[in-house]
Design a protein around this motif. Sequence first.
Motif, PDB file in Angstrom:
ATOM      1  N   ILE A 165      34.593  17.201   5.917  1.00  0.00           N
ATOM      2  CA  ILE A 165      33.329  17.217   6.638  1.00  0.00           C
ATOM      3  C   ILE A 165      32.421  18.294   6.058  1.00  0.00           C
ATOM      4  O   ILE A 165      31.199  18.128   5.975  1.00  0.00           O
ATOM      5  CB  ILE A 165      33.564  17.459   8.143  1.00  0.00           C
ATOM      6  N   GLU A 166      33.014  19.391   5.657  1.00  0.00           N
ATOM      7  CA  GLU A 166      32.231  20.465   5.048  1.00  0.00           C
ATOM      8  C   GLU A 166      31.463  19.958   3.830  1.00  0.00           C
ATOM      9  O   GLU A 166      30.260  20.239   3.672  1.00  0.00           O
ATOM     10  CB  GLU A 166      33.155  21.607   4.628  1.00  0.00           C
ATOM     11  N   GLU A 167      32.135  19.210   2.984  1.00  0.00           N
ATOM     12  CA  GLU A 167      31.514  18.678   1.776  1.00  0.00           C
ATOM     13  C   GLU A 167      30.398  17.695   2.116  1.00  0.00           C
ATOM     14  O   GLU A 167      29.311  17.722   1.509  1.00  0.00           O
ATOM     15  CB  GLU A 167      32.585  17.999   0.926  1.00  0.00           C
ATOM     16  N   LEU A 168      30.636  16.823   3.090  1.00  0.00           N
ATOM     17  CA  LEU A 168      29.610  15.876   3.506  1.00  0.00           C
ATOM     18  C   LEU A 168      28.401  16.599   4.094  1.00  0.00           C
ATOM     19  O   LEU A 168      27.247  16.221   3.847  1.00  0.00           O
ATOM     20  CB  LEU A 168      30.180  14.899   4.533  1.00  0.00           C
ATOM     21  N   GLY A 169      28.656  17.643   4.872  1.00  0.00           N
ATOM     22  CA  GLY A 169      27.567  18.415   5.451  1.00  0.00           C
ATOM     23  C   GLY A 169      26.724  19.106   4.400  1.00  0.00           C
ATOM     24  O   GLY A 169      25.498  19.177   4.515  1.00  0.00           O
ATOM     25  N   GLN A 170      27.374  19.615   3.361  1.00  0.00           N
ATOM     26  CA  GLN A 170      26.638  20.282   2.293  1.00  0.00           C
ATOM     27  C   GLN A 170      25.755  19.308   1.530  1.00  0.00           C
ATOM     28  O   GLN A 170      24.641  19.643   1.119  1.00  0.00           O
ATOM     29  CB  GLN A 170      27.608  20.973   1.338  1.00  0.00           C
ATOM     30  N   LYS A 171      26.246  18.070   1.364  1.00  0.00           N
ATOM     31  CA  LYS A 171      25.434  17.045   0.709  1.00  0.00           C
ATOM     32  C   LYS A 171      24.222  16.667   1.560  1.00  0.00           C
ATOM     33  O   LYS A 171      23.140  16.398   1.045  1.00  0.00           O
ATOM     34  CB  LYS A 171      26.286  15.807   0.443  1.00  0.00           C
ATOM     35  N   GLN A 172      24.414  16.656   2.874  1.00  0.00           N
ATOM     36  CA  GLN A 172      23.332  16.269   3.776  1.00  0.00           C
ATOM     37  C   GLN A 172      22.304  17.377   3.931  1.00  0.00           C
ATOM     38  O   GLN A 172      21.099  17.107   4.088  1.00  0.00           O
ATOM     39  CB  GLN A 172      23.901  15.884   5.143  1.00  0.00           C
ATOM     40  N   PHE A 173      22.776  18.633   3.902  1.00  0.00           N
ATOM     41  CA  PHE A 173      21.882  19.785   4.046  1.00  0.00           C
ATOM     42  C   PHE A 173      22.053  20.706   2.833  1.00  0.00           C
ATOM     43  O   PHE A 173      22.627  21.796   2.938  1.00  0.00           O
ATOM     44  CB  PHE A 173      22.194  20.553   5.335  1.00  0.00           C
ATOM     45  N   PRO A 174      21.571  20.282   1.664  1.00  0.00           N
ATOM     46  CA  PRO A 174      21.867  21.015   0.420  1.00  0.00           C
ATOM     47  C   PRO A 174      21.289  22.414   0.363  1.00  0.00           C
ATOM     48  O   PRO A 174      21.800  23.258  -0.401  1.00  0.00           O
ATOM     49  CB  PRO A 174      21.256  20.117  -0.663  1.00  0.00           C
ATOM     50  N   ILE A 175      20.245  22.711   1.132  1.00  0.00           N
ATOM     51  CA  ILE A 175      19.636  24.041   1.046  1.00  0.00           C
ATOM     52  C   ILE A 175      20.271  25.036   2.016  1.00  0.00           C
ATOM     53  O   ILE A 175      19.922  26.220   1.997  1.00  0.00           O
ATOM     54  CB  ILE A 175      18.117  23.980   1.297  1.00  0.00           C
ATOM     55  N   LEU A 176      21.191  24.557   2.852  1.00  0.00           N
ATOM     56  CA  LEU A 176      21.797  25.432   3.853  1.00  0.00           C
ATOM     57  C   LEU A 176      23.200  25.866   3.431  1.00  0.00           C
ATOM     58  O   LEU A 176      23.917  25.115   2.777  1.00  0.00           O
ATOM     59  CB  LEU A 176      21.873  24.720   5.207  1.00  0.00           C
TER      60      LEU A 176
END
Length: 255
Positions: A165-176
């Motif tokens: 989920i961490e990886e998916l979240g980073q893809k969705q919010f790349p600047i955060l």
Amino acid sequence: MRRTVTTVVLLALAAYLGLCIALYAFQRSLIYLPQPRAVGGAENLMALPTADATVLVTVRPHAGPKALVYFGGNAEDVSQNLPSFAEAFPEHAIYLLHYRSYGGSGGSPSEEAIQRDALTLFDLVHASHPQIAVVGRSLGSGVAISLASQRPAARLVLITPYNSIEELGQKQFPILPIRWLLQDKYQSWRYVSHIEVPTLVLIAEHDEVIPRWSSMKLYRQFKPGVAKLEVIAGRGHNDISASADYLRLLGQALP
């Protein structure tokens, strides 16, 4: 001019910090979408022996060594699987976990709490059914793979799984800085090397929620010969179970 630039930079930094704070504060409301229980009555319910919350499990009791333990998606009422599972798998006792705040369960959901409840459920079921198929769908795939790395499951089925989920979240919010903000990371990749039981990885051809690359990244990390990949043609993330191949493939994977 310099003062104007400084003001703009400070405002941008304040907005960025505010976005980070908002995401940190409300992240679990984005991950967990509790659903009420629609199927079954009191005769189909079991309460787990937990000290801090009432955690419910929808059950179909059945004598014998075989059981199916199921962990659902983040917006799934797992009780709706009871009729189809009961008909498709008549030789298995069935246990469908309602995460905390789902389906009448109390408490608040978190990765740590759900994983703890999953271990409690497995140990309780294993006392009567030594051959347990652990099945996890979407969010529940992370629960299932972690459980199977710690307990003697007979089979493991991962439906529309993700690498983390961490990886998916980073893809969705790349600047955060998701790595630092996210509390429930569900890093399924951490457990792959510990999985020895036969595993089915089941993905939807047109999954619009879990990207194909994430499922495949997880699948490729299994030891050779442990996992088998199947793709349900013509289906998406939410309607994969409507395919006639869905229960057939699950049945082939069960002990």
